[in-house]
Each structure stands twice: as structure tokens, then as C-alpha cells.
Design an enzyme around this catalytic site. Structure first.
Site, PDB file in Angstrom:
ATOM      1  N   GLY A  46       0.844  -1.189   0.000  1.00 23.86           N
ATOM      2  CA  GLY A  46       0.000   0.000   0.000  1.00 23.86           C
ATOM      3  C   GLY A  46       0.878   1.238   0.000  1.00 23.86           C
ATOM      4  CD  GLN A  51       3.299   5.824   3.016  1.00 24.43           C
ATOM      5  OE1 GLN A  51       2.373   5.303   2.411  1.00 24.43           O
ATOM      6  NE2 GLN A  51       4.226   5.117   3.650  1.00 24.43           N
ATOM      7  CB  CYS A  94       4.900   2.005   7.870  1.00 24.55           C
ATOM      8  SG  CYS A  94       4.438   3.537   7.019  1.00 24.55           S
ATOM      9  CG  HIS A 136      -0.867   1.100   7.264  1.00 25.81           C
ATOM     10  ND1 HIS A 136       0.072   0.635   8.169  1.00 25.81           N
ATOM     11  CD2 HIS A 136      -0.179   1.885   6.396  1.00 25.81           C
ATOM     12  CE1 HIS A 136       1.259   1.150   7.856  1.00 25.81           C
ATOM     13  NE2 HIS A 136       1.139   1.906   6.782  1.00 25.81           N
ATOM     14  CD  GLU A 137      -1.454   2.437   2.712  1.00 20.73           C
ATOM     15  OE1 GLU A 137      -0.970   3.587   2.770  1.00 20.73           O
ATOM     16  OE2 GLU A 137      -0.771   1.412   2.861  1.00 20.73           O
ATOM     17  CG  HIS A 140       0.072   6.697   5.706  1.00 10.75           C
ATOM     18  ND1 HIS A 140       1.201   7.150   6.363  1.00 10.75           N
ATOM     19  CD2 HIS A 140       0.287   5.376   5.450  1.00 10.75           C
ATOM     20  CE1 HIS A 140       2.070   6.139   6.491  1.00 10.75           C
ATOM     21  NE2 HIS A 140       1.536   5.045   5.952  1.00 10.75           N
TER      22      HIS A 140
END
Ligand code: GNR
Ligand code: NI
Length: 174
Positions: A46, A51, A94, A136-137, A140
Site C-alpha cells: 500500500g 508518503q 510501513c 493503515h493507508e 496516513h
């Protein structure tokens, strides 16, 4: 496609809340193509645009097995519609916290709506690793990292290691 460089923690740019995409245009599609190349090269399952230094609500995910055909999911402006009460714990990593891993508890099922690669609204339900990865994404996009879900002690240990690695690589560049 161009491989982009991934920002690693600690870095204030990872804490920014990402802005919604106003229009899915060629620029956004180019960004997603570049993110895909970056994620596969890493390799990762992902990647959020923040990021790679673009604080927009764009996420790509591909939890397929290595060697399997690529089946990327493009999630633009994703919004959670439902999360299960049932949770599970999975070990997370990550790309912005290289070589660091910790167990994180999250809902086992998540339903969401989003715009796809062509800007068309879609809904989907995910469970297991895919659901973990999507959550998790989405974190972010709010400036949250998986270490924000673990104990202060464990988080401190991981961030200390990463600061040391950053100091050493800065010294090596001199
Ligand atoms: O590559 C990744 N693996 C992973 C494993 C468990 C839970 C989440 C992830 S996402 C991560 C890539 C990444 O940092 N995405 O933001
Ligand atoms: Ni991540």
C-alpha cells in the site's frame, strides 16, 4: 512512470492531514501511476500520496501475492462507511518506518466509498489483510502512523532507532 522517493519518519510532512482531490484528472492519474511503480519497487502492499510528499487523499493498495498478476486498487477521497466491532491483530510495517514492525489491533471488516482511477464513485467491503492495509493507508491521510496505535514505550523505541538511522545516513552523505 517515475519512481518517487518515500519520506521516512520522523518527518513533519507525514503528520499533515491530506486534502481531498477536487477532480480526477491526468495529473492525479500520473501521480497514481508513479505511486504504483514506487510501491512495487519498494516493495510494499500500500502507499498513500502523502508518503511521496503529495498531501492529497490518494491511496493505492495491492495485497496480491508476489508473482501473482498485479491487481492494484486506486482509492481517491476514500470514506469509511462501516467498521466491524470484531477486531483482529496483525503485524504491520510501513515504508515510512523502514524495517520496523509492531502488532496493531483494528476492525476485521471495513466498508468504504471512494472514487476509482477514472473518477467514478465506487463502494467496497474488505476484510483481513486488505482491510488492515486500507485502514493503515486511511490513517496516513490523517497524518497517523501505525506507531500511533501502540504503546508509548514501543513507539519511543522505534522512533529512536529511526532517528539514529537518519543521523547516520546524514553523516555518510557529508
Ligand atoms: O508494505 C506495507 N505492508 C503492510 C503490512 C501490514 C500492514 C500494513 C502495511 S502497509 C505497508 C506499506 C505502507 O507503508 N503503506 O503506507
Ligand atoms: Ni504506511
Amino acid at each position: 512512470m517515475t519512481k518517487l522517493s518515500i519520506i521516512t519518519a520522523p518527518d513533519p510532512r507525514l503528520k499533515v492531514v491530506s486534502e481531498p482531490v477536487a477532480q480526477v484528472d491526468a495529473g492525479i492519474q500520473r501521480l497514481m501511476d508513479d505511486m504504483l511503480e514506487t510501491m512495487y519497487a519498494a516493495p510494499g502492499i500500500g502507499l498513500a500520496a502523502v508518503q511521496v510528499g503529495v498531501p492529497k487523499r490518494v491511496v493505492i493498495v495491492d495485497t496480491g501475492e508476489q508473482g501473482e498478476q498485479d491487481k492494484p486498487l486506486f482509492l481517491i477521497n476514500p470514506e469509511v462507511l462501516f467498521t466491524s466491532d470484531e477486531t483482529w491483530i496483525d503485524e504491520e510495517g510501513c515504508l515510512s518506518l523502514p524495517d520496523q514492525y509492531a502488532d496493531v489491533r483494528r476492525p476485521v471488516v471495513v466498508k468504504l466509498k471512494f472514487l476509482d482511477y477514472t473518477g467514478v464513485p465506487q463502494e467496497m467491503e474488505a476484510r483481513g489483510l486488505l482491510a488492515t492495509c486500507i485502514q493503515h493507508e486511511l490513517d496516513h491521510l490523517e497524518g497517523i502512523l501505525f506507531v500511533d496505535h501502540i504503546s508509548m514505550l514501543r513507539r519511543g523505541i522505534i522512533l529512536k532507532k529511526l532517528r539514529k538511522i537518519q543521523r547516520e545516513s546524514a553523516a555518510a552523505e557529508r
